[in-house]
Design an enzyme around this catalytic site. Sequence first.
Site, mmCIF file in Angstrom:
data_model
loop_
_atom_site.group_PDB
_atom_site.id
_atom_site.type_symbol
_atom_site.label_atom_id
_atom_site.label_comp_id
_atom_site.label_asym_id
_atom_site.label_seq_id
_atom_site.Cartn_x
_atom_site.Cartn_y
_atom_site.Cartn_z
ATOM 1 C CB CYS A 24 -0.895 0.036 1.248
ATOM 2 S SG CYS A 24 -1.912 -1.411 1.509
ATOM 3 C CG ASP B 66 17.381 36.180 -14.649
ATOM 4 O OD1 ASP B 66 17.211 35.709 -15.780
ATOM 5 O OD2 ASP B 66 16.525 36.844 -14.042
#
Length: 509
Positions: free
Chosen positions: A34, A457
């Site tokens: 599970c 950047d």
Amino acid sequence: MELDFERCYRAVDSRDQRFDGWFYTGVTSTGIYCRPSCPAITPKRDNVCFFPSAAAAQRAGLRACRRCHPDATPGSPDWDLRADLVGRAMRLIGDGVVDRDGVPGLARRLGYTERHLTRVLTEQVGAGPLALARAQRAQTARILVEKTGLTVAEVAFAAGFGSVRQFNDTFRAVYGLAPTGLRARLRAPAATAAPGAIAVRLAFRRPLPAAVLLGFLAARAVPGVEAATADAYHRALRLPYGPGAVTLTPHDDHVGAAFRLADLRDLAPAVARCRALFDLDADPAAVDATLGADPAFAAAVAAAPGVRVPGAVDGFELAVRAVVGQQISVAAARRVLARLCAATRPVTDSTVGTDPTTDSADPTATDTEARTELVPFPGPAELLELPDAAFAMPAARRGTLRALAAADDDGTIDLAPGADRAALVERLGALPGIGPWTTGYIAMRALADPDVLLGTDLGVRHGADRLGLPTAGAGLAGHAARWRPWRSYATVRLWLCTTDPTNGRTDRR
């Protein structure tokens, strides 16, 4: 991969969804496995064992729980974080390389022998490449059985099995019943859909700020290839066996993915690439804990938890976007990219989607007339065939794109999900016109590197300035050391801090 029994058992006992995909719970008394959050009664300690992958649980002779569907959990974020052999192999297996090229092809792409690859994967993931690919084929088959009206034989070959017998044997071993038995158990039969159409639920770890993700993609959507609306994202796909299209619709507990595929064998890679695009295997709790510990980010993390790093459905496409976007605005880059795409040979296959934002005002128009056809982004061979006039950019940058396309076409560079990040950055940097910003952007979005800081950047620097952080390269890099290994997520958050997302020539994202 060692799993701490006490920690895993506590997660199972509390049904903690955050651990879904990190490990799987095997219950020896019932013979099933599970997900940690399975709603069933917590099994006794003596009857429990834990596995690092579904394939490992299947290898131990356990079948998947029919209640919690452990094969539908998010993937382990460990594979994105790791750039080693195991992480690369898991990403390539997820993209369907074993189904297409076999284990020898996977080993060649990774640069190791089959024996060494199998040994390392078995040691760390609990199963070799064949077993891992088998588990993925079984999951694809279950989706096709549940969601389509295909015959058993059609499902078998679409999912990548070599024969119907092999498919039936695997399906019984994994799910405990035959494909026809699973289909008979469904409350309602699969709806009849157009050929190649299929809907899939993509799981993720909460939270997922869908509006932020859709906004990022909408600002960069290339007309004719993709489109974003307020609640969904649509795009064409270039896949191993043919063209396709997808509509991704975020919901509270999953992302709905509606695919249209020319060849259903492309379902597994299409799912994997869409998961990468939305960064659905991320662990937002771990990321936010690290970034939120920095006072500069604390308020932003609290206001918008779970921010993802948008990925890519195609490495080459992302690399072209990065080169085109150097030192120009997002809007200008979109125009150039749209022109490039329009200049390539159109794809007319009926399985390719349409842009829902271009509905015609004429109520008598046919669907084809009413909507702009979405066409997959051109590949390297198509780009190399274009005349110079189609590029609409300076000769130097046109030369960079041609060099990039030629390198990808002849195999000099590898932009696949499981590429060696360090080797790719080095080889990209050797191409004319490609510098550190471009290689970092490609590594961050195309290769899912979680620890890239685009310190040069201008959008990142503007965001840092708004947060009161140092903006000089060395100062920002020094402060960013505390964000490891999640500097890519910090980069996206710094972009989000800018007041104007289209700030002219300073926005190169």
